[in-house]
Each structure stands twice: as structure tokens, then as C-alpha cells.
Design a protein around this motif. Structure first.
Motif, PDB file in Angstrom:
ATOM      1  N   ILE A 189      21.741  43.445  62.791  1.00  0.00           N
ATOM      2  CA  ILE A 189      21.600  44.937  62.076  1.00  0.00           C
ATOM      3  C   ILE A 189      22.811  45.794  62.314  1.00  0.00           C
ATOM      4  CG2 ILE A 189      20.592  46.999  62.348  1.00  0.00           C
ATOM      5  CD1 ILE A 189      17.909  45.662  62.960  1.00  0.00           C
ATOM      6  N   ALA A 190      23.305  46.067  63.582  1.00  0.00           N
ATOM      7  CA  ALA A 190      24.450  46.708  63.755  1.00  0.00           C
ATOM      8  C   ALA A 190      25.842  46.113  63.235  1.00  0.00           C
ATOM      9  CB  ALA A 190      24.650  46.542  65.424  1.00  0.00           C
ATOM     10  N   MET A 191      25.840  44.701  63.294  1.00  0.00           N
ATOM     11  CA  MET A 191      27.133  44.262  62.618  1.00  0.00           C
ATOM     12  C   MET A 191      27.004  44.362  61.176  1.00  0.00           C
ATOM     13  SD  MET A 191      29.697  42.194  63.125  1.00  0.00           S
ATOM     14  CE  MET A 191      29.182  41.590  64.778  1.00  0.00           C
ATOM     15  N   ALA A 192      25.971  44.146  60.384  1.00  0.00           N
ATOM     16  CA  ALA A 192      25.912  44.219  58.739  1.00  0.00           C
ATOM     17  C   ALA A 192      26.208  45.713  58.565  1.00  0.00           C
ATOM     18  CB  ALA A 192      24.565  43.899  58.181  1.00  0.00           C
ATOM     19  N   THR A 193      25.450  46.628  59.048  1.00  0.00           N
ATOM     20  CA  THR A 193      25.620  47.979  59.007  1.00  0.00           C
ATOM     21  C   THR A 193      27.121  48.348  59.132  1.00  0.00           C
ATOM     22  OG1 THR A 193      23.530  48.624  59.650  1.00  0.00           O
ATOM     23  CG2 THR A 193      25.062  50.564  59.807  1.00  0.00           C
TER      24      THR A 193
END
Length: 859
Positions: A84-88
Motif C-alpha cells: 500500500i505504501a509502495m504503490a501510493t
């Protein structure tokens, strides 16, 4: 570059959202803290992250245009939280044109402890689930936090015992201090090893993120002002392990049971460890390259083949079969093999393979293995049959070993090569490796070995690490119109560029640019796709990166692998989507700021796959300050009919047939749908896949079953037509699938050779008969003047022909999407997003992915 530049940092690797905002001081290589916040977010990271980020920037008076760097915690931690953090972060950085710098989530915890005054020996113990932890030791002094070992995963009890043993042995100087969210579960286990820090120091913080970024800047590991160096496409999460499916695969392959290379099982008898199952008959369908070579993880059954080739290419330094077989079960090893047809590269068998076993005409032509230790993969062996050289086999093998090693926590690669082997040294140099010394008299004949080392990224190659990050190289391959004859690799996936489908080919000059421009993203299953549509409904670009090769050897889609590959490919796919659209518009370049909105599939599908697309789209939409439009994937398949027939409009009856859905829908109008009937168990596409698996035909099942069925007799076997006369429009495919598998097993048990074409044709006929019968019921009940299709199975030629016959008989117009638009694609999502954009149906930053969605409910 803005006058005052800022870095935005965040992490969601555990149950806390941590955000930091820092001012960048280039002269001092310093990140000066402006604001930081931590919020508990139990399974709510995707709904709360950007909401909190947006609020923090507003409260700090910082504009998005002042952000030149996004820093993200790469893990290790919760797989969902990390992605989630990486894609955002990828979406935000790409839309901002900012640098994307990754830092270890464990380092962030260590730096927070340092900032709180902790000094001396420290161990960060993060929860890895499954009774495992990520333990990393640090030395904290006044200069900072210094990591002492690489990221790795281990059972909590083992990690605790190692620390206890270290403390009791007196080998370490000073008392150990412990922190990390793993202590919430395992405090009692780790307490004997040292002193537990306060719970306030267990999770990543915004302050820790900024300090970790500053440390990377000052040590030269990163430059937050260099967006080119830190292209968002290059950054990937820290996993420390392969996916469960790959781990289980390696366990099976390490067992020394003779297996047929084509099917992955013995020809005559079940494996010793379990009874034969439908899964055992699946073809390990790694797809051959242009030289007819396939790449698969090495299995113990081919240890003798490796030893035979070793004796030829390694001489007195060759390993025997026992040494090779001993390597395969080890968790810190990764081995790959290359196979080719029994006929050699020109004719006859491959040289050196005289003693090699072959199965169904396949022989080993190359192998490579590596050991992962302390953040580095050491290439243990790499060999290629001399008759098959100059076909890129060594490069492909070492790339696959390095890719696995990356998932196991490695960041660099090393190997030894003979000092006299100048050609091999040049090859390794082309992968970004360089000589760091020599080992005197290393080989059995006392020749010196040159030690070479380099970053893992170069060894894997840009296509596997960052997708289409090298835009110039990618554009050089994708010039021209239509689906490319030589598809490009994006993260090792096949990239297909559909230049706006046959019915949409008229390019517009820049002067006639029609707004709104919507970029849409599709990631519901195993395709990473992006498309751009203009205000007239013209598809300006439609790009798909397929993951089929990664899933084929498992006989179906593996959700964890799908999610990982979406993370790898999404930046490259969106970059290429923008570039193709710019070319068609006659513009030098098209950026996120030129768009009017961002669309994304939010449901239904695999949650782990959907969440990547949703988080990325939200990050990009937020960064570019554009509206976000959520799209129901099933509605997208309905809109796919507009790609082939732009004048298509409801009312109509739609047959949605795919790997996950089988239903009949009455379209009263766009956005106004009533489900007439759906499957109560398997979907049509799922049944095709399972039958193909039982027959050993490979994945995906639809095309191979159809190809075989075209050669068979559809009346040869009377398979059941479940619910054909049920009086309603529900479907059931499970019984049919079971009947086919039972027939196959009975024929094999009786020693009869299977007539695969007849089985496929008869199965296909049973499916089609029911589909057509229910479609006729739907058309009569609704009186709809149009019948149309959607979904991957809509490409089936027998089904299409049957619907043509039905519609002709009933005097109903038949509309079908182009074959290229039947499977998952972003073009159909973009068309839905365009309508919803015009209706002002926008989604907020709290939007999340959903595995299921009711098509009848407004959204």
C-alpha cells in the motif's frame, strides 16, 4: 526546482501509519523536520494514508508542487501494508516527477530509538506473521544508527535463542536493547536476551523516516534531489522470501522423484509422498523464448543432467549429482534451469547431453544457482551447453537467480570467474559487475579466480527490476501501430501496446485535443494495464503487461505473485501509456498534469492485486490534483463492446463469461443493470482452466482447450449440461468440470490413451449449449434488441459462432468486443471512467479495493 524543496515520507509496514515532512537543505545534505504524525490504522492504511498526508501538508502550509522527493518505507513488514505504501508512493512520485527513495522500515525504527536517546547495542524485531520475525541488529552511537546485518526472516523462537546465546557467550560488548512490533507477541521469548524498550519506540515514526532519508543522503546511498536517479519504477518492496506458491514449488522439486519434464510428474506412477491429483497432471508451461528455450526452477530429478553438463563445462571443478541435489532444499538457495527440444539447436541432440535424461523430447541446456547470505547473492554455478550458447541463456538464468535473491533480501551479487576467461568477465561487466580482487590458486588446477561484484539491479536487468523505466529504450521497440510483433518486457512480463484498437485508429492532431483526458488503470487479476481516452471516446493508448508466464507453471493465477508483479510493472505501463498517447496526439510528451482525471478498477477481483492499482491511482490523482474515478470491473467488460462498436448502447442483454464470473445481465441503460442469473459455483473460465490442467495442456486453459477442441468431435462424449432445464438463468460449472476430470482419470486407469481433441470438443459443446440456452431465455424474457458479450471467454470461437447463430434466428443484433478487448484491459475501464467523470461521480482519498461488488448497486 522550487525555491524551498520538501520531502514527504511515509510508512505503513505495520499497524501504524507514519508520516514525516522535511525541508531539504542541499548544502548540508540535511532533512530538516517540519512535521510528523503517527496514527494507529488497524487494516485501514489504504483508507487513511493519503487523507492524513493531505491534512499534514495543509496544516504545514506546504504545496504539493514543493515536494521534490517521496520517501517510503520498503518493509520488511506486513506484505499488504508495504505494498500500500509502495504503490501510493510510486503513484505520487511519478505524477509529481519527484524522486522516490526507499528506506528500510526497520532502519526507521532504529533511527527513532536513536533520536530518543538510545545508545549501544540494539535489535529491531519486527513481526513477520506465521510465528516469524524480521530481526536486525544495530550499533547506536552519537553519530547515528549503524546496521550490522541484512534483512532476513526467521522463526521467532530461533531468533530469540540466537540473541540469548550471543548475550550469554560474552561475544557482544554491552547490554542488548530490543524494540520492534514483534515484541507485542514475543516479549517473553526475547526478554532473556536484553532490555525491552518502551512501546512508544516499537513502530516506525515520521521522525525516524526523515532521519533514515538523511542518513541515506549523507552516505551517498540516495539523493532526494535527483529524480532521474530515483525513478519510481526502480524501487521495490523488501520481501525477504519468495511467495508461498514458489516456496512450496521448490519443496516439491527438491524431492528426488523422477518427473516428466513436460508434466512435472512421473509418467507411470504417483509420487511416493502423495496420491496423484489433478494438480500433478498440470504442464509446467513455462513459455519458450524465440530460441525454443524454456526456463524453470531446477528439480532434483535433473541433478544427474546438471552433473553431466558440469563434467563437460567445468572440468575438474565439476559438482556431482549428490552435491547438486543437496543444494535444492536449502531455503537460502535458488536454482534455475533452461530446457530445449530434444533436437539440438540445428539438428540432433544438444552437445554434451548424451547422458542427460529427456522427457517428451526436452533436454537440459543450462543451469545456474546462487546462495543468499548477508544481503548478497553469491552465484555458485552457471553453465550452458556449448551447442546452445549465444542465445542469451546465461543472461536469462542469472537474471532469474538474481530476481529470486532480491525477494530473499539480497541487494548485491558476487561471483568468481577464471582469470583467463576474459569473455565471461566482459559478460559480467555488461551486467554492472566489476572486479574487487583475486583469489590465488582458487581452482583445482591452481588458476586464480577474479572476484566480481555489482548491484543486483544490473544483474536482473531493467525489465525485471523497474519495468519500462528506460523510456527511450522502450519507445524504440514500441514504435509503430497495433499490437507489437516483438512485445516488450515490463518486469519480465509481456507488454502489449494496442494502438487504440481497430475501430479507434484515427489519431487527432494536437490542435484538436479533446478534453477530458482520462488515464485509467486495471489491476484486478494478472494483467497490469493502463489506457487513455479523450473526450470523444477515442482510445489514445491501451497498454497491457501480461503475467501469464509467471502463473502458467502453477496452473492458474497465484494472487501473491500477481500483486508483486503489479508493483513491478505499474510505473512502466503508465509511462508507456502516456508516451503512446503523446505520440498519437502529435505532442512531445504528455504528463499527469495534462490529464483531467484518473480512473481505476476498484472491484471486483483479487484484493492484493486491486489494492496496488487503487493505491497507485490515488497517489497519482492526489499528486496531480485530479479527480479519482472508481470503476466496477464487470461494467468495464460491458463497455468493451464500445471498442468494437462505438454506436452500441443499451438496452441489451450481456453475457459476462470470464475466469471469475459467469452471468447474464439486463442492461436497461448505462449504469442501470439487473443480474438475471449467475453461476452458483465455478465460472466458465475457471472450468476451462481446470479441464486444461487435468489434461496437462497448460495455462490459461481457454485458448489451449479451444485449439484442441477444433480438431475433435463435439458429440464424441456426452458430458452433462448442468441446470440447462432449470427454468431460470443460473449456471453451474462445477459438476461438468468434475465429470470431465472423472472421465479422464477413468480412461487413464483403464490404460486407454486419451483422445484429447474429442474431450475438449465435447466439454466445449456442453459449456456452449448451456450458455446459448440461457441467453435465449434472457432475450425472450427481456425483449432486448441487442445481445453482447464480455470477459475473456468471449474470445472463444465456438461460443461466438453459437451466439451468431442464435441472434440471427431471433433477429437480435449481436455486438462482440474485439478479441484483444475480451480479456482484462484498461481501455474498457477508461470508457467507463469517462462517463462517470462527466457525471461527476468521483471517489475520495479514503477509497479502498473490494474483492466483491454488486453490479446492481449504484457506485
Amino acid at each position: 526546482m522550487p525555491e524551498t524543496a520538501y520531502a514527504l515520507a511515509f510508512d505503513t509496514a505495520n499497524e501504524v501509519i507514519s508520516i514525516g515532512l522535511g525541508r531539504l537543505n542541499a548544502a548540508a545534505c540535511a532533512v530538516e523536520p517540519v512535521a510528523a504524525v503517527e496514527v494507529a490504522a488497524h487494516r485501514a492504511s489504504n483508507t487513511q494514508l493519503l487523507v492524513r498526508v493531505d491534512a499534514l501538508l495543509r496544516e504545514s502550509g506546504v504545496e504539493r508542487g514543493q515536494l521534490v522527493c517521496v520517501c517510503v518505507g520498503r518493509g520488511p513488514g506486513s506484505f499488504t501494508g508495504v505494498r500500500i505504501a509502495m504503490a501510493t508512493a510510486k503513484g505520487a512520485a511519478q505524477a509529481l516527477g519527484a524522486a522516490l527513495v526507499g528506506v528500510s522500515s526497520l532502519d526507521v525504527v532504529a533511527w527513532h530509538a536513536w533520536a530518543s536517546g538510545v545508545r549501544g547495542r540494539l535489535a529491531v524485531v519486527a513481526d513477520a506473521m506465521r510465528k516469524e520475525v524480521y530481526p536486525v541488529r544495530y550499533a547506536l552511537d552519537d553519530a547515528g544508527a549503524h546496521r550490522l546485518e541484512a534483512d532476513h526472516v526467521v522463526k521467532a523462537q530461533v531468533a530469540a535463542q540466537e540473541l540469548v546465546d550471543e548475550a550469554s557467550s560474552g561475544a557482544a560488548v554491552g547490554a542488548l536493547q530490543l524494540t520492534g512490533d514483534g515484541l507485542a507477541k514475543y516479549a517473553e521469548l526475547f526478554a532473556p536476551a536484553g532490555a525491552l524498550l518502551s512501546e512508544e519506540l516499537w513502530a516506525p515514526t515520521g521522525r525516524g523516516l526523515l532521519l533514515a532519508l538523511q542518513d541515506a543522503w549523507r552516505t551517498g546511498a540516495a539523493d532526494p534531489l535527483d529524480a532521474q536517479r530515483h525513478n519510481p519504477a526502480f524501487l521495490l518492496p523488501v520481501y525477504t522470501r519468495l511467495s508461498d506458491a514458489e516456496e512450496n514449488e521448490r519443496i516439491r522439486l527438491a524431492k528426488n522423484d523422477p518427473k516428466n519434464l513436460a508434466t512435472g510428474v512421473q509418467d507411470a506412477a504417483p509420487r511416493r509422498d502423495q496420491r496423484a491429483t489433478m494438480h500433478d497432471t498440470a504442464v509446467l508451461n513455462a513459455r519458450p523464448d524465440e530460441h525454443g528455450i524454456t526456463y524453470k526452477p531446477l528439480d532434483a530429478a535433473h541433478a544427474e543432467d546438471v552433473a553431466a553438463m558440469e563434467s563437460q563445462v567445468m572440468g575438474s571443478d565439476a559438482w556431482n549429482a549428490a552435491l547438486v541435489a543437496d543444494e535444492l532444499p536449502r531455503a537460502d538457495r535458488t536454482w534455475w534451469a533452461a530446457y530445449a527440444s530434444g533436437e539440438g539447436p540445428d539438428a540432433g541432440p544438444a552437445a554434451g547431453s548424451e547422458g542427460a535424461s529427456s522427457a517428451r523430447g526436452t533436454v537440459l541446456v543450462g543451469y545456474a544457482g546462487g546462495m543468499v547470505i548477508d544481503g548478497q547473492v553469491q552465484i555458485l554455478k552457471i553453465g550452458t551447453d556449448p551447442a546452445w550458447r549465444r542465445r542469451g541463456i546465461a543472461r536469462q538464468l542469472i537474471s532469474r537467480v538474481a530476481s529470486d535473491a532480491r525477494d530473499l533480501g539480497a541487494i548485491t551479487c558476487s561471483l568468481e570467474v577464471r582469470a583467463s576467461n576474459v569473455g565471461a568477465q566482459a559478460f559480467y561487466e555488461s551486467l554492472g559487475m566489476h572486479s574487487i580482487g583475486k583469489r590465488s590458486h582458487y581452482y583445482s588446477d591452481r588458476e586464480d579466480a577474479v572476484i566480481m561484484e555489482g548491484p543486483l539491479q544490473g544483474v536482473i536487468g531493467s525489465s525485471a527490476v523497474g519495468g519500462a523505466a528506460d523510456a527511450k529504450a522502450l519507445r524504440a521497440v514500441t514504435e509503430g501501430a497495433g499490437i507489437q510483433e516483438s512485445p516488450v518486457d515490463v518486469a519480465g512480463m509481456t507488454l502489449r501496446v494496442d494502438e487504440a484498437h481497430d475501430a479507434q485508429k484515427a489519431a487527432q492532431p494536437a490542435a484538436q485535443l479533446e478534453h477530458p483526458l482520462i488515464l485509467a488503470i486495471e489491476s484486478s487479476c494478472d494483467e497490469t494495464a493502463a489506457a487513455i481516452v479523450d473526450g470523444k471516446g477515442n482510445l489514445l493508448s491501451d497498454v497491457v503487461a501480461s503475467q501469464i508466464d509467471f502463473h502458467s507453471r502453477f496452473g492458474g493465477v497465484v494472487p501473491e505473485i500477481a500483486s508483486r508483479k503489479h508493483i513491478e510493472a505499474i510505473c512502466g505501463v503508465c509511462d508507456e501509456c502516456l508516451d503512446v498517447a503523446a505520440q498519437r496526439l502529435g505532442m512531445e510528451r504528455l504528463t499527469w498534469s495534462d490529464l483531467d482525471g484518473v480512473g481505476v478498477t476498484y472491484a471486483p477481483g483479487l484484493v492484493g492485486a486491486l489494492v496496488v492499482g487503487v493505491a497507485f491511482a490515488k497517489g497519482a490523482a492526489w499528486a496531480a490534483d485530479k479527480p479519482l474515478v472508481g470503476v466496477n470491473h464487470l461494467e468495464g467488460h460491458m463497455y468493451a463492446n464500445k471498442i468494437g462498436a462505438p454506436d452500441f448502447a443499451p438496452p441489451a442483454v450481456v453475457s459476462l463469461v470470464s475466469g471469475g464470473n459467469t452471468m447474464l445481465v439486463h442492461m436497461h441503460g448505462w449504469g442501470d443493470y439487473r443480474v438475471l442469473g449467475a453461476t452458483i459455483d465455478d465460472a466458465v473460465g475457471e472450468a476451462f482452466d481446470k479441464v486444461a490442467k487435468a489434461l496437462g495442456l497448460g495455462y490459461p486453459g481457454g485458448p489451449v482447450v479451444s485449439a484442441q477442441g477444433a480438431k475433435g468431435n463435439p458429440k464424441a462424449i456426452e458430458f452433462p449440461r448442468a441446470m440447462m432445464h432449470s427454468g431460470d438463468m443460473r449456471f453451474s460449472l462445477s459438476g461438468l468440470k468434475t465429470a470431465v476430470v472423472t472421465y479422464i482419470n477413468n480412461e487413464r486407469a483403464a490404460g486407454r490413451e486419451l483422445n484429447v481433441p474429442d474431450i475438449c470438443a465435447s466439454f466445449e459443446a456442453a459449456v456452449v449449449d448451456v450458455q446459448v440456452k440461457k441467453a435465449e431465455m434472457a432475450l425472450r424474457e427481456t425483449g432486448a434488441p441487442i445481445f453482447c458479450l464480455g470477459g475473456g471467454v468471449a474470445a472463444n470461437p465456438v461460443l461466438r459462432a453459437a451466439y451468431e447463430k442464435l441472434c440471427k434466428k431471433m433477429h437480435v443484433r449481436l455486438v462482440m468486443p474485439p478479441l484483444s478487448a475480451c480479456g482484462d484491459n484498461a481501455g474498457m475501464i477508461a470508457l467507463v471512467a469517462l462517463d462517470r467523470f462527466r457525471q461527476g461521480k468521483f471517489y475520495g482519498l479514503e477509497t479502498d479495493a473490494q474483492a466483491h461488488a454488486d453490479l446492481e448497486q449504484e457506485y
